[in-house]
Write a protein that holds these residues in place. Structure first.
Motif, short mmCIF file in Angstrom:
data_model
loop_
_atom_site.label_atom_id
_atom_site.label_comp_id
_atom_site.label_asym_id
_atom_site.label_seq_id
_atom_site.Cartn_x
_atom_site.Cartn_y
_atom_site.Cartn_z
N SER A 299 69.55 104.93 84.12
CA SER A 299 70.24 103.71 84.54
C SER A 299 71.51 104.03 85.32
O SER A 299 72.20 105.01 85.03
N THR A 300 71.81 103.19 86.29
CA THR A 300 73.10 103.25 86.95
C THR A 300 74.15 102.60 86.04
O THR A 300 73.79 101.87 85.10
N PRO A 301 75.43 102.82 86.25
CA PRO A 301 76.44 102.15 85.43
C PRO A 301 76.28 100.63 85.42
O PRO A 301 76.45 99.99 84.38
N GLN A 302 75.94 100.05 86.57
CA GLN A 302 75.77 98.60 86.62
C GLN A 302 74.54 98.15 85.83
O GLN A 302 74.57 97.12 85.14
N GLN A 303 73.47 98.93 85.90
CA GLN A 303 72.28 98.59 85.11
C GLN A 303 72.57 98.71 83.63
O GLN A 303 72.06 97.91 82.83
N PHE A 304 73.36 99.70 83.24
CA PHE A 304 73.76 99.86 81.84
C PHE A 304 74.44 98.58 81.33
O PHE A 304 74.15 98.09 80.24
N ILE A 305 75.34 98.03 82.14
CA ILE A 305 76.08 96.82 81.75
C ILE A 305 75.14 95.62 81.69
O ILE A 305 75.10 94.88 80.70
N VAL A 306 74.35 95.42 82.74
CA VAL A 306 73.49 94.23 82.83
C VAL A 306 72.40 94.26 81.77
O VAL A 306 72.15 93.26 81.08
N ASP A 307 71.71 95.39 81.60
CA ASP A 307 70.61 95.47 80.65
C ASP A 307 71.09 95.25 79.22
O ASP A 307 70.43 94.55 78.43
N ASN A 308 72.23 95.84 78.87
CA ASN A 308 72.73 95.63 77.51
C ASN A 308 73.23 94.21 77.30
O ASN A 308 73.10 93.65 76.21
N CYS A 309 73.78 93.61 78.35
CA CYS A 309 74.20 92.21 78.25
C CYS A 309 72.98 91.31 78.00
O CYS A 309 73.02 90.42 77.15
N LYS A 310 71.88 91.56 78.73
CA LYS A 310 70.67 90.77 78.54
C LYS A 310 70.13 90.92 77.12
O LYS A 310 69.74 89.94 76.48
N GLU A 311 70.09 92.16 76.64
CA GLU A 311 69.52 92.38 75.31
C GLU A 311 70.41 91.84 74.21
O GLU A 311 69.93 91.39 73.17
#
Length: 506
Positions: A299-311
Motif C-alpha cells: 500500500s501507498t501511504p494514502q492507501q494505508f489511510i483510506v483503506d483503514n478508514c473504510k474498514e
C-alpha cells in the motif's frame, strides 16, 4: 531468415500458451485437489466438489429466503448448506468455492485452539482484498503478518479503556439526540409511535464514529457514510469468495457500481484527511502518522489511510449499529427482561447523568448485552488463511493456502456448548460471567478470535450500555405488527427489512 524468425516467434507463443495452460490447470484443478487430500488424511471430509466451481452449485441449490417467525434458530435459513454439511460430515468439514479450499470449524475445542494460536502465519484470506478491494482494501481487517502488526499497533491504542472513557461525552451527546427525536415522534403520535428504529440507531453510531474519526460530524461525513452504505449494499459478503474464475475483473453492473463508489469514497476521505490535519486529536491523524513509518506492505501511504478508514467504518460504526438494533428487538420480545433492566437503570442513575462508574454497576444490562451478542453479534464469518502450514492444537494442521471459516451464529447456538436452552434468550446464563455460561469460554467470539479481536470492543460495549440505559429510562417498546423477522447475512448480519417497534413513554 524471415522463416527462422517466424518459426522462433511461433515457438515462443506456443511455449508461452503451454505454460499458461499448465499453470491454469495446476491452479484450478491440481492444487485444490492436493490441499483437499491433505485435510482428508486428517479425517476431515466434506461434500465432493466439481472441477472448476467447487461446491458453488450445491450451495446455490440449497439457498432459501423464508421467514423465521421470530425463531432465534436462523442458521438453517441463512446458510442451509452449512447446517446440512454439519449433519453429514460433523462440526469440522472441508468444502470448496471455486479454487479456494475451506476448512469449516464448528467444534468448540478447535475454536479454542485457534484462539490460543499466536502464529502470524494464520492471517487473513487474500481473496478478501482481491474480491472485495473496493469495500475493504488492505486495512486492518484484511492485512496479515507485519503489515497487520503495524496497523494494529497504530489503531488499537486509540481504543484502550483510558481513551474510551474520555469518549463518553460524545456517546452521551449522540444518545441525547436520539432520545429527543423519539420523544418528538411519541408526542406527535399521542403517546405511542410506530418507529423504524435501525436508521436512528445507525445515526447514533455514525455520529460517534465521525467525531472520533474526524473530530466532528458535518455534511461531508454524512455524504461519506451514505456512499459507504451504498457500497456495502452492492458488495455482498466480504468473507465468502464468489468462486467464478476471474469474475472480479468483468465490468458487470455491480462491479462498475463498486468501482465508481470506491473512487468517490477515496476522494471524500482524502478531502476529510486534509481538513482534519490542523484540528484536534482524531483517529485520521493517527492513521496519517502511521502511514509515515512501519510496514505498509504494497500500500501507498494514502492507501494505508483510506483503506483503514473504510474498514473502521465497518468495525466502529456499522457493527455496533447493527448489533444495537438486534438487541432492541430482543428486549422488545422479552418484556420481563426489559422491565428488569429498566429498574436497574432507574435505581443506579436516579435521574442523574450517566458516567463510567454508573455504567460499571449495571450488571443486569451487562448480562443482557452479553446474551444479545451471543445470538446476534452483527458479524458474519471469522475467516483466516494459512500463509504457511499451521498447527492448530494437537489435532489439525491447516495446509498452506487453505482458508478456515468459523461462523459465530452457529457456534453460539450449539447446545453442546451452551446447554439445552441455546436457542433461547436467557441473559441469566451470564450471571457468573462467560466461563459460567459456556462450556468452552473461548468459543464465545462476538469480537473475533485470538490476537485479532476487535480493537474497538471497549467503545462498542460503552455505546451499547449508554444507548440501552438512555432508552430504557425514557421508553418502553414492543415489536410492531409490521415487523418482518428476516435476518440477512451479507457484509453483516442484519434485519432485511429493518426493525419496527411500538415506542411509548415510560
Amino acid at each position: 531468415m524471415e522463416h527462422a524468425l517466424l518459426f522462433y516467434g511461433v515457438s515462443v507463443f506456443v511455449s508461452s500458451m503451454f505454460c499458461m495452460i499448465m499453470y491454469v490447470v495446476y491452479d484450478l484443478c491440481i492444487k485444490p485437489k492436493f490441499l483437499r487430500e491433505k485435510l482428508v488424511k486428517q479425517g476431515i471430509s466434506g461434500p465432493t466438489p466439481t472441477l472448476i466451481l467447487g461446491n458453488v452449485p450445491d450451495i446455490q441449490k440449497m439457498e432459501c429466503n423464508s421467514n423465521e417467525s421470530l425463531s432465534l434458530d436462523c442458521c438453517s435459513i441463512l446458510r442451509p448448506h452449512f447446517s446440512l454439511w454439519t449433519k453429514q460430515f460433523g462440526k469440522n468439514f472441508c468444502f470448496a468455492v471455486g479454487k479456494q479450499q475451506f476448512l469449516y470449524i464448528g467444534d468448540g475445542e478447535l475454536v479454542r485452539d485457534m484462539s490460543l494460536c499466536k502464529s502470524l502465519d494464520l492471517g487473513k484470506p487474500s481473496y478478501m482484498h482481491k474480491e472485495q478491494g473496493p469495500l475493504l482494501g488492505k486495512g486492518i481487517l484484511t492485512a496479515s503478518r507485519g503489515t497487520w502488526v503495524h496497523q494494529r499497533e497504530t489503531i488499537a491504542p486509540t481504543f484502550y479503556m483510558d481513551k474510551v472513557k474520555n469518549m463518553l461525552s460524545i456517546v452521551l451527546e449522540s444518545g441525547n439526540t436520539l432520545v429527543e427525536s423519539w420523544e418528538k415522534l411519541v408526542e406527535t403520535e399521542d403517546g405511542m409511535a410506530d418507529i423504524r428504529i435501525d436508521d436512528y440507531v445507525k445515526t447514533f453510531t455514525s455520529s460517534i464514529f465521525s467525531n472520533v474519526m474526524f473530530g466532528r460530524y458535518e455534511a461531508a461525513e454524512k455524504v461519506l457514510f451514505s456512499k459507504f452504505k451504498d457500497l456495502m449494499e452492492v458488495s455482498g459478503s466480504p468473507t465468502i469468495v464468489d468462486g467464478r474464475p476471474f469474475h472480479r475483473f468483468f465490468p458487470t453492473k455491480t462491479h462498475r457500481q463498486q468501482w465508481r463508489l470506491e473512487k468517490e469514497i477515496y476522494g471524500i476521505i482524502q478531502e476529510m484527511e486534509m481538513k482534519c490535519r490542523s484540528e484536534g486529536e482524531s483517529i485520521i491523524q493517527t492513521l496519517v502518522d502511521g502511514s509515515k513509518h512501519g510496514e505498509l506492505g504494497t500500500s501507498t501511504p494514502q492507501q494505508f489511510i483510506v483503506d483503514n478508514c473504510k474498514e473502521l467504518c465497518i468495525i466502529a460504526m456499522e457493527v455496533p449499529g447493527t448489533t444495537a438494533t438486534w438487541g432492541l428487538m430482543l428486549l422488545a420480545m422479552h418484556p420481563k427482561w426489559q422491565a428488569r433492566a429498566r429498574a436497574e437503570v432507574v435505581e443506579i442513575c436516579g435521574g442523574q447523568i450517566l458516567d463510567v462508574k454508573k455504567l460499571g454497576k449495571m450488571k443486569v444490562l451487562k448480562m443482557i448485552i452479553q446474551e444479545m451478542l451471543r445470538l446476534y453479534s452483527g458479524v458474519g464469518f471469522t475467516p483466516r488463511q494459512a500463509l504457511a502450514d499451521v498447527q492448530i492444537g494437537k489435532k489439525v494442521c491447516v495446509p498452506k493456502g487453505v482458508n478456515t471459516l468459523v461462523w459465530p451464529t452457529a457456534l453460539h447456538r450449539d447446545p453442546e456448548l451452551w446447554g439445552s436452552d441455546a436457542l433461547k434468550f436467557n441473559p441469566q446464563r451470564f450471571a457468573n460471567g462467560i466461563s459460567g455460561a459456556c462450556k468452552i469460554p473461548q468459543a464465545y467470539i462476538p469480537f473475533g478470535i485470538g490476537p485479532r479481536t476487535c480493537p474497538g470492543m471497549n467503545l462498542g460495549m460503552m455505546e451499547l450500555k449508554v444507548l440501552y440505559a438512555m432508552l430504557l429510562a425514557k421508553f418502553s417498546f414492543s415489536l410492531s405488527p409490521n415487523y418482518q423477522h428476516v435476518p440477512k447475512l451479507d457484509v453483516l448480519l442484519e434485519p432485511k427489512y429493518g426493525l419496527k417497534l411500538h415506542v411509548r413513554r415510560v
